[in-house]
Scaffold this motif. Structure first.
Motif, PDB file in Angstrom:
ATOM      1  N   LEU A  14       0.768  -1.201  -0.138  1.00 39.21           N
ATOM      2  CA  LEU A  14      -0.248   0.035  -0.047  1.00 39.21           C
ATOM      3  C   LEU A  14       0.815   1.423  -0.060  1.00 39.21           C
ATOM      4  O   LEU A  14       0.773   2.119  -0.677  1.00 39.21           O
ATOM      5  N   ASP A  15       2.039   1.232   0.576  1.00 37.20           N
ATOM      6  CA  ASP A  15       2.729   2.531   0.637  1.00 37.20           C
ATOM      7  C   ASP A  15       3.628   2.652  -0.577  1.00 37.20           C
ATOM      8  O   ASP A  15       3.585   3.814  -1.089  1.00 37.20           O
ATOM      9  N   TYR A  16       3.939   1.563  -1.360  1.00 30.98           N
ATOM     10  CA  TYR A  16       4.449   1.794  -2.712  1.00 30.98           C
ATOM     11  C   TYR A  16       3.320   2.128  -3.536  1.00 30.98           C
ATOM     12  O   TYR A  16       3.704   3.088  -4.352  1.00 30.98           O
ATOM     13  N   ILE A  17       2.146   1.915  -3.651  1.00 33.16           N
ATOM     14  CA  ILE A  17       1.156   2.136  -4.456  1.00 33.16           C
ATOM     15  C   ILE A  17       0.601   3.721  -4.273  1.00 33.16           C
ATOM     16  O   ILE A  17       0.874   4.294  -5.259  1.00 33.16           O
ATOM     17  N   ARG A  18       0.774   4.165  -2.777  1.00 26.71           N
ATOM     18  CA  ARG A  18       0.405   5.503  -2.584  1.00 26.71           C
ATOM     19  C   ARG A  18       1.555   6.453  -3.285  1.00 26.71           C
ATOM     20  O   ARG A  18       1.419   7.435  -3.676  1.00 26.71           O
ATOM     21  N   SER A  19       2.756   5.985  -2.976  1.00 27.90           N
ATOM     22  CA  SER A  19       3.856   6.987  -3.469  1.00 27.90           C
ATOM     23  C   SER A  19       4.046   6.940  -5.135  1.00 27.90           C
ATOM     24  O   SER A  19       4.289   7.876  -5.690  1.00 27.90           O
ATOM     25  N   GLU A  20       3.757   5.630  -5.581  1.00 28.33           N
ATOM     26  CA  GLU A  20       3.894   5.704  -6.968  1.00 28.33           C
ATOM     27  C   GLU A  20       2.555   6.434  -7.495  1.00 28.33           C
ATOM     28  O   GLU A  20       2.895   7.314  -8.538  1.00 28.33           O
ATOM     29  N   PHE A  21       1.550   6.377  -7.234  1.00 25.26           N
ATOM     30  CA  PHE A  21       0.633   7.013  -7.659  1.00 25.26           C
ATOM     31  C   PHE A  21       0.603   8.637  -7.572  1.00 25.26           C
ATOM     32  O   PHE A  21       0.436   9.492  -8.363  1.00 25.26           O
ATOM     33  N   LEU A  22       0.954   9.176  -6.249  1.00 27.51           N
ATOM     34  CA  LEU A  22       1.239  10.448  -6.257  1.00 27.51           C
ATOM     35  C   LEU A  22       2.359  11.002  -6.932  1.00 27.51           C
ATOM     36  O   LEU A  22       2.335  11.964  -7.628  1.00 27.51           O
ATOM     37  N   ALA A  23       3.532  10.212  -7.328  1.00 25.29           N
ATOM     38  CA  ALA A  23       4.749  10.597  -7.942  1.00 25.29           C
ATOM     39  C   ALA A  23       4.051  10.791  -9.562  1.00 25.29           C
ATOM     40  O   ALA A  23       4.634  11.905 -10.208  1.00 25.29           O
ATOM     41  N   THR A  24       3.294   9.838 -10.074  1.00 23.36           N
ATOM     42  CA  THR A  24       2.771   9.802 -11.374  1.00 23.36           C
ATOM     43  C   THR A  24       2.095  11.204 -11.579  1.00 23.36           C
ATOM     44  O   THR A  24       2.273  11.847 -12.448  1.00 23.36           O
ATOM     45  N   LEU A  25       1.083  11.605 -10.656  1.00 21.88           N
ATOM     46  CA  LEU A  25       0.276  12.770 -10.664  1.00 21.88           C
ATOM     47  C   LEU A  25       1.312  13.889 -10.690  1.00 21.88           C
ATOM     48  O   LEU A  25       1.028  14.811 -11.489  1.00 21.88           O
ATOM     49  N   ASN A  26       2.218  13.718  -9.872  1.00 15.00           N
ATOM     50  CA  ASN A  26       3.126  15.040  -9.786  1.00 15.00           C
ATOM     51  C   ASN A  26       4.019  15.282 -10.970  1.00 15.00           C
ATOM     52  O   ASN A  26       4.221  16.243 -11.410  1.00 15.00           O
ATOM     53  N   ASP A  27       4.361  14.009 -11.601  1.00 17.47           N
ATOM     54  CA  ASP A  27       4.971  14.101 -13.002  1.00 17.47           C
ATOM     55  C   ASP A  27       4.194  14.638 -13.947  1.00 17.47           C
ATOM     56  O   ASP A  27       4.664  15.566 -14.759  1.00 17.47           O
ATOM     57  N   ASP A  28       3.045  14.213 -14.087  1.00 13.92           N
ATOM     58  CA  ASP A  28       1.744  14.756 -14.924  1.00 13.92           C
ATOM     59  C   ASP A  28       1.904  16.367 -14.686  1.00 13.92           C
ATOM     60  O   ASP A  28       1.887  17.080 -15.798  1.00 13.92           O
ATOM     61  N   LEU A  29       1.733  16.897 -13.610  1.00 10.88           N
ATOM     62  CA  LEU A  29       1.561  18.285 -13.135  1.00 10.88           C
ATOM     63  C   LEU A  29       2.820  19.047 -13.599  1.00 10.88           C
ATOM     64  O   LEU A  29       2.706  19.877 -14.258  1.00 10.88           O
ATOM     65  N   GLU A  30       3.946  18.194 -13.551  1.00 10.25           N
ATOM     66  CA  GLU A  30       5.291  18.978 -13.987  1.00 10.25           C
ATOM     67  C   GLU A  30       5.238  19.175 -15.430  1.00 10.25           C
ATOM     68  O   GLU A  30       5.617  20.379 -15.891  1.00 10.25           O
TER      69      GLU A  30
END
Length: 66
Positions: A14-30
């Motif tokens: 779950l920690d991995y899913i959380r971090s990867e999901f947020l990282a993906t959205l932050n990359d998209d925003l960037e």
């Protein structure tokens, strides 16, 4: 509990899913703010920031239950 092959616990998954999901959205925003800026309006970027903020606010409450 299911048998895991890589992680030791479901909480680690779950920690991995959380971090990867947020990282993906932050990359998209960037990209929305940088290289792909011409394809997005300010409202699109603001909507993505709001999505990320909402997810970050509830992520600590996500837990694995037996």
């Amino acid at each position: 509990m299911c048998e895991l092959q890589f992680w030791k616990t479901e909480a680690e998954v779950l920690d991995y899913i959380r971090s990867e999901f947020l990282a993906t959205l932050n990359d998209d925003l960037e990209r929305m703010e940088g290289a792909e800026r011409q394809h997005y309006e300010d409202e699109d970027r603001e909507e993505m920031r709001a999505r990320i903020a909402d997810l970050e606010s509830i992520m600590p409450r996500l837990t694995v239950t037996p």
